[in-house]
Design a protein around this motif. Structure first.
Motif, PDB file in Angstrom:
ATOM      1  N   ASP A 114       0.880  -0.760   0.270  1.00  0.00           N
ATOM      2  CA  ASP A 114      -0.006  -0.441  -0.516  1.00  0.00           C
ATOM      3  C   ASP A 114       0.872   1.099  -0.142  1.00  0.00           C
ATOM      4  OD1 ASP A 114      -2.263   1.453   0.166  1.00  0.00           O
ATOM      5  OD2 ASP A 114      -2.555   1.520   2.136  1.00  0.00           O
ATOM      6  N   GLY A 115       0.356   2.565  -0.353  1.00  0.00           N
ATOM      7  CA  GLY A 115       1.317   3.696  -0.903  1.00  0.00           C
ATOM      8  C   GLY A 115       1.780   3.611  -2.089  1.00  0.00           C
ATOM      9  N   PRO A 116       2.252   4.433  -3.338  1.00  0.00           N
ATOM     10  CA  PRO A 116       2.795   5.252  -4.105  1.00  0.00           C
ATOM     11  C   PRO A 116       4.098   4.564  -3.770  1.00  0.00           C
ATOM     12  CG  PRO A 116       2.440   6.731  -2.818  1.00  0.00           C
ATOM     13  CD  PRO A 116       1.349   6.296  -2.282  1.00  0.00           C
ATOM     14  N   VAL A 117       5.373   5.151  -2.953  1.00  0.00           N
ATOM     15  CA  VAL A 117       6.814   4.900  -2.771  1.00  0.00           C
ATOM     16  C   VAL A 117       7.151   3.545  -2.493  1.00  0.00           C
ATOM     17  CG1 VAL A 117       8.749   5.079  -1.419  1.00  0.00           C
ATOM     18  CG2 VAL A 117       6.665   7.831  -1.536  1.00  0.00           C
ATOM     19  N   ALA A 118       6.122   3.087  -1.398  1.00  0.00           N
ATOM     20  CA  ALA A 118       5.930   1.773  -1.640  1.00  0.00           C
ATOM     21  C   ALA A 118       5.598   0.100  -2.739  1.00  0.00           C
ATOM     22  CB  ALA A 118       6.033   1.097  -0.329  1.00  0.00           C
ATOM     23  N   ALA A 119       5.509   0.818  -2.683  1.00  0.00           N
ATOM     24  CA  ALA A 119       4.464  -0.113  -4.632  1.00  0.00           C
ATOM     25  C   ALA A 119       5.606   0.432  -5.635  1.00  0.00           C
ATOM     26  CB  ALA A 119       3.522   0.373  -5.354  1.00  0.00           C
ATOM     27  N   ALA A 120       6.358   1.800  -5.805  1.00  0.00           N
ATOM     28  CA  ALA A 120       6.534   1.651  -6.911  1.00  0.00           C
ATOM     29  C   ALA A 120       8.048   1.276  -6.696  1.00  0.00           C
ATOM     30  CB  ALA A 120       6.466   2.860  -7.257  1.00  0.00           C
ATOM     31  N   SER A 121       8.174   1.113  -5.223  1.00  0.00           N
ATOM     32  CA  SER A 121      10.188   1.025  -4.743  1.00  0.00           C
ATOM     33  C   SER A 121       9.964  -0.792  -4.913  1.00  0.00           C
ATOM     34  CB  SER A 121       9.948   0.513  -3.178  1.00  0.00           C
ATOM     35  OG  SER A 121      10.994   2.551  -3.218  1.00  0.00           O
ATOM     36  N   ALA A 122       8.133  -1.472  -4.892  1.00  0.00           N
ATOM     37  CA  ALA A 122       8.252  -2.582  -5.180  1.00  0.00           C
ATOM     38  C   ALA A 122       8.948  -3.564  -6.904  1.00  0.00           C
ATOM     39  CB  ALA A 122       6.856  -3.439  -4.714  1.00  0.00           C
ATOM     40  N   VAL A 123       8.512  -2.285  -7.828  1.00  0.00           N
ATOM     41  CA  VAL A 123       8.591  -1.751  -8.999  1.00  0.00           C
ATOM     42  C   VAL A 123       9.680  -2.983  -9.358  1.00  0.00           C
ATOM     43  CG1 VAL A 123       7.811  -1.006 -11.476  1.00  0.00           C
ATOM     44  CG2 VAL A 123       6.187  -0.922  -9.239  1.00  0.00           C
ATOM     45  N   LEU A 124      10.381  -1.650  -8.954  1.00  0.00           N
ATOM     46  CA  LEU A 124      11.740  -1.480  -9.319  1.00  0.00           C
ATOM     47  C   LEU A 124      12.666  -3.042  -8.231  1.00  0.00           C
ATOM     48  CD1 LEU A 124      12.169   1.939  -8.843  1.00  0.00           C
ATOM     49  CD2 LEU A 124      11.937   0.612 -11.121  1.00  0.00           C
ATOM     50  N   ASP A 125      12.387  -2.877  -7.329  1.00  0.00           N
ATOM     51  CA  ASP A 125      13.164  -3.764  -6.415  1.00  0.00           C
ATOM     52  C   ASP A 125      12.585  -5.395  -6.238  1.00  0.00           C
ATOM     53  OD1 ASP A 125      14.853  -1.669  -5.893  1.00  0.00           O
ATOM     54  OD2 ASP A 125      13.824  -1.103  -4.316  1.00  0.00           O
ATOM     55  N   GLY A 126      11.242  -5.229  -6.325  1.00  0.00           N
ATOM     56  CA  GLY A 126      10.245  -6.951  -6.350  1.00  0.00           C
ATOM     57  C   GLY A 126      11.078  -8.344  -7.255  1.00  0.00           C
ATOM     58  N   GLU A 127      10.783  -9.444  -7.309  1.00  0.00           N
ATOM     59  CA  GLU A 127       9.897 -10.319  -8.206  1.00  0.00           C
ATOM     60  C   GLU A 127       9.075 -10.353  -8.557  1.00  0.00           C
ATOM     61  OE1 GLU A 127      12.412 -13.095  -5.518  1.00  0.00           O
ATOM     62  OE2 GLU A 127      10.597 -13.967  -4.409  1.00  0.00           O
ATOM     63  N   ALA A 128       9.637 -10.894 -10.253  1.00  0.00           N
ATOM     64  CA  ALA A 128       8.415 -11.553 -10.589  1.00  0.00           C
ATOM     65  C   ALA A 128       7.432 -12.536 -10.306  1.00  0.00           C
ATOM     66  CB  ALA A 128       8.104 -11.480 -11.863  1.00  0.00           C
ATOM     67  N   ARG A 129       6.532 -13.277  -9.623  1.00  0.00           N
ATOM     68  CA  ARG A 129       5.736 -14.286  -8.698  1.00  0.00           C
ATOM     69  C   ARG A 129       4.638 -14.630  -9.684  1.00  0.00           C
ATOM     70  NH1 ARG A 129       7.985 -16.412  -4.199  1.00  0.00           N
ATOM     71  NH2 ARG A 129       9.096 -15.564  -3.198  1.00  0.00           N
ATOM     72  N   ARG A 130       4.717 -15.995  -9.923  1.00  0.00           N
ATOM     73  CA  ARG A 130       3.742 -16.708 -10.906  1.00  0.00           C
ATOM     74  C   ARG A 130       2.335 -17.029  -9.860  1.00  0.00           C
ATOM     75  NH1 ARG A 130       3.807 -16.128 -16.142  1.00  0.00           N
ATOM     76  NH2 ARG A 130       6.026 -16.188 -16.455  1.00  0.00           N
ATOM     77  N   LEU A 131       1.351 -15.975 -10.428  1.00  0.00           N
ATOM     78  CA  LEU A 131       0.331 -16.282  -9.779  1.00  0.00           C
ATOM     79  C   LEU A 131      -0.741 -17.209 -10.584  1.00  0.00           C
ATOM     80  CD1 LEU A 131      -0.119 -12.958  -8.726  1.00  0.00           C
ATOM     81  CD2 LEU A 131       0.857 -15.049  -7.047  1.00  0.00           C
ATOM     82  N   ASP A 132      -2.310 -18.259 -10.083  1.00  0.00           N
ATOM     83  CA  ASP A 132      -3.186 -18.548 -10.571  1.00  0.00           C
ATOM     84  C   ASP A 132      -3.617 -17.732 -11.089  1.00  0.00           C
ATOM     85  OD1 ASP A 132      -1.211 -20.612 -10.077  1.00  0.00           O
ATOM     86  OD2 ASP A 132      -3.294 -21.691  -8.370  1.00  0.00           O
ATOM     87  N   LEU A 133      -4.983 -17.978 -11.754  1.00  0.00           N
ATOM     88  CA  LEU A 133      -5.275 -17.708 -12.219  1.00  0.00           C
ATOM     89  C   LEU A 133      -7.398 -18.636 -12.442  1.00  0.00           C
ATOM     90  CD1 LEU A 133      -5.936 -13.952 -13.887  1.00  0.00           C
ATOM     91  CD2 LEU A 133      -6.012 -16.279 -15.496  1.00  0.00           C
ATOM     92  N   LEU A 134      -8.337 -17.444 -12.309  1.00  0.00           N
ATOM     93  CA  LEU A 134      -9.837 -18.990 -12.811  1.00  0.00           C
ATOM     94  C   LEU A 134     -10.074 -18.142 -13.840  1.00  0.00           C
ATOM     95  CD1 LEU A 134     -11.607 -17.718  -9.248  1.00  0.00           C
ATOM     96  CD2 LEU A 134     -10.915 -20.484 -10.794  1.00  0.00           C
ATOM     97  N   VAL A 135      -9.961 -18.987 -14.691  1.00  0.00           N
ATOM     98  CA  VAL A 135     -10.341 -18.264 -16.068  1.00  0.00           C
ATOM     99  C   VAL A 135     -11.890 -19.032 -16.390  1.00  0.00           C
ATOM    100  CG1 VAL A 135     -10.224 -18.491 -18.811  1.00  0.00           C
ATOM    101  CG2 VAL A 135      -8.300 -18.320 -17.793  1.00  0.00           C
ATOM    102  N   ASP A 136     -13.201 -18.442 -16.515  1.00  0.00           N
ATOM    103  CA  ASP A 136     -14.151 -18.510 -17.153  1.00  0.00           C
ATOM    104  C   ASP A 136     -14.910 -19.547 -19.152  1.00  0.00           C
ATOM    105  OD1 ASP A 136     -15.930 -16.640 -18.906  1.00  0.00           O
ATOM    106  OD2 ASP A 136     -15.853 -15.564 -16.458  1.00  0.00           O
ATOM    107  N   ASP A 137     -15.722 -19.933 -18.792  1.00  0.00           N
ATOM    108  CA  ASP A 137     -15.856 -20.349 -20.318  1.00  0.00           C
ATOM    109  C   ASP A 137     -16.438 -18.875 -21.514  1.00  0.00           C
ATOM    110  OD1 ASP A 137     -18.469 -20.262 -19.032  1.00  0.00           O
ATOM    111  OD2 ASP A 137     -19.003 -21.865 -19.544  1.00  0.00           O
ATOM    112  N   SER A 138     -16.661 -18.270 -21.062  1.00  0.00           N
ATOM    113  CA  SER A 138     -16.440 -17.179 -21.903  1.00  0.00           C
ATOM    114  C   SER A 138     -15.542 -16.016 -21.989  1.00  0.00           C
ATOM    115  CB  SER A 138     -17.718 -15.957 -21.233  1.00  0.00           C
ATOM    116  OG  SER A 138     -17.274 -15.148 -20.146  1.00  0.00           O
ATOM    117  N   ASP A 139     -14.611 -16.307 -21.355  1.00  0.00           N
ATOM    118  CA  ASP A 139     -13.101 -16.108 -21.495  1.00  0.00           C
ATOM    119  C   ASP A 139     -12.167 -14.823 -20.434  1.00  0.00           C
ATOM    120  OD1 ASP A 139     -10.357 -16.526 -22.774  1.00  0.00           O
ATOM    121  OD2 ASP A 139     -10.515 -15.316 -23.760  1.00  0.00           O
TER     122      ASP A 139
END
Length: 281
Positions: A114-139
């Motif tokens: 939460d918060g623009p500074v922490a979130a923007a810092s995570a964009v630059l210093d964070g890591e990409a995490r694979r997450l699951d997704l629910l997809v319905d029959d209408s895409d």
């Protein structure tokens, strides 16, 4: 949480797409996020200020090798994921988000600070995490969870039809002549809920609430709350890769949107279908 995807490189060129709703509701947070991203990025940063959904989509389609960063609320995040999914580019993309706006619970629930500074810092210093997704029959896609019955349709309604102003005038006149009846709470629904082909509850059992959310390991977590003689019955739980709900016309709340009415809908879990930049650790 799922295993990490390849780490997002801060030196990679960024495409920062700032949703118009974020600029209207919290321009100061937008400015702070933009300043942090531009000052600390190790590569070039392109700022895009779309005026609406069409320009928003066009910017993402033309991103090239730039890593997309969405500055906006949950609807903006969902719009970006939905577009990349329809373009069949979601699996190969790493998406980042800086939550700005009135509705950011989804992004924060996924682990975005939460918060623009922490979130923007995570964009630059964070890591990409694979997450699951629910997809319905209408895409359609669901990032967090969905609930049935949904909230009132008016909350998720889009643009009013062309006859809306005339109808509202007539309704206003009627209200001056007739005292409206008190609003009633929605009653239980009659739904068939199936988890991997196994029926959890059928149409003969009233249902007060159904919720589906992604769980670890490529499964969805299903909870059904039936009613019995006007009282709540014990909840039914299941884990499944595919969930089908059918019955009379029903609406459902998926992430930040209300959808339907539909008579049947099937959601399938896509394990590790998308990557979101999150803080390390």
């Amino acid at each position: 949480m799922s295993a990490p995807a390849p780490a997002a490189k801060s030196s990679q060129p960024l495409l920062v797409v700032i949703d118009p709703a974020a600029r209207r509701t919290d321009g100061e947070s937008v400015r702070i996020a933009k300043d942090v991203l531009c000052a600390r990025s190790g590569g070039p940063v392109k700022i895009c200020l779309p005026d609406g959904p069409e320009e928003f989509a066009r910017a993402l389609r033309r991103r090239g090798t730039r890593r997309p960063v969405v500055v906006g609320d949950d609807r903006a995040l969902l719009r970006a994921v939905s577009l990349l999914h329809r373009e069949r580019e979601l699996a190969s993309s790493v998406l980042s988000v800086v939550p700005v706006g009135t509705r950011t619970c989804l992004a924060q629930g996924l682990g975005v600070p939460d918060g623009p500074v922490a979130a923007a810092s995570a964009v630059l210093d964070g890591e990409a995490r694979r997450l699951d997704l629910l997809v319905d029959d209408s895409d359609g896609v669901v990032l967090g969870d969905l609930r049935i019955p949904a909230l009132p349709a008016a909350e998720g309604a889009g643009r009013a039809p062309w006859w809306g102003p005339g109808l509202r005038t007539c309704q206003s006149l009627v209200r001056t002549l007739v005292r409206p009846a008190p609003a009633q709470s929605p009653g239980p629904s009659r739904l068939r809920v199936e988890a991997d082909g196994v029926t959890l509850v059928d149409l003969d059992q009233p249902v007060a609430d159904v919720s589906v959310s992604t769980a670890r390991g490529g499964f969805a977590r299903v909870e059904v709350r039936p009613t019995s003689v006007g009282a709540a019955a014990p909840a039914l739980h299941a884990r499944a890769r595919t969930v089908t709900v059918s019955g009379p016309d029903f609406r459902y709340r998926a992430d930040a949107l209300t959808a339907g009415p539909v008579r049947t809908r099937t959601w399938t879990v896509r394990a590790g279908a998308w990557a979101l930049t999150l803080p390390r650790g």
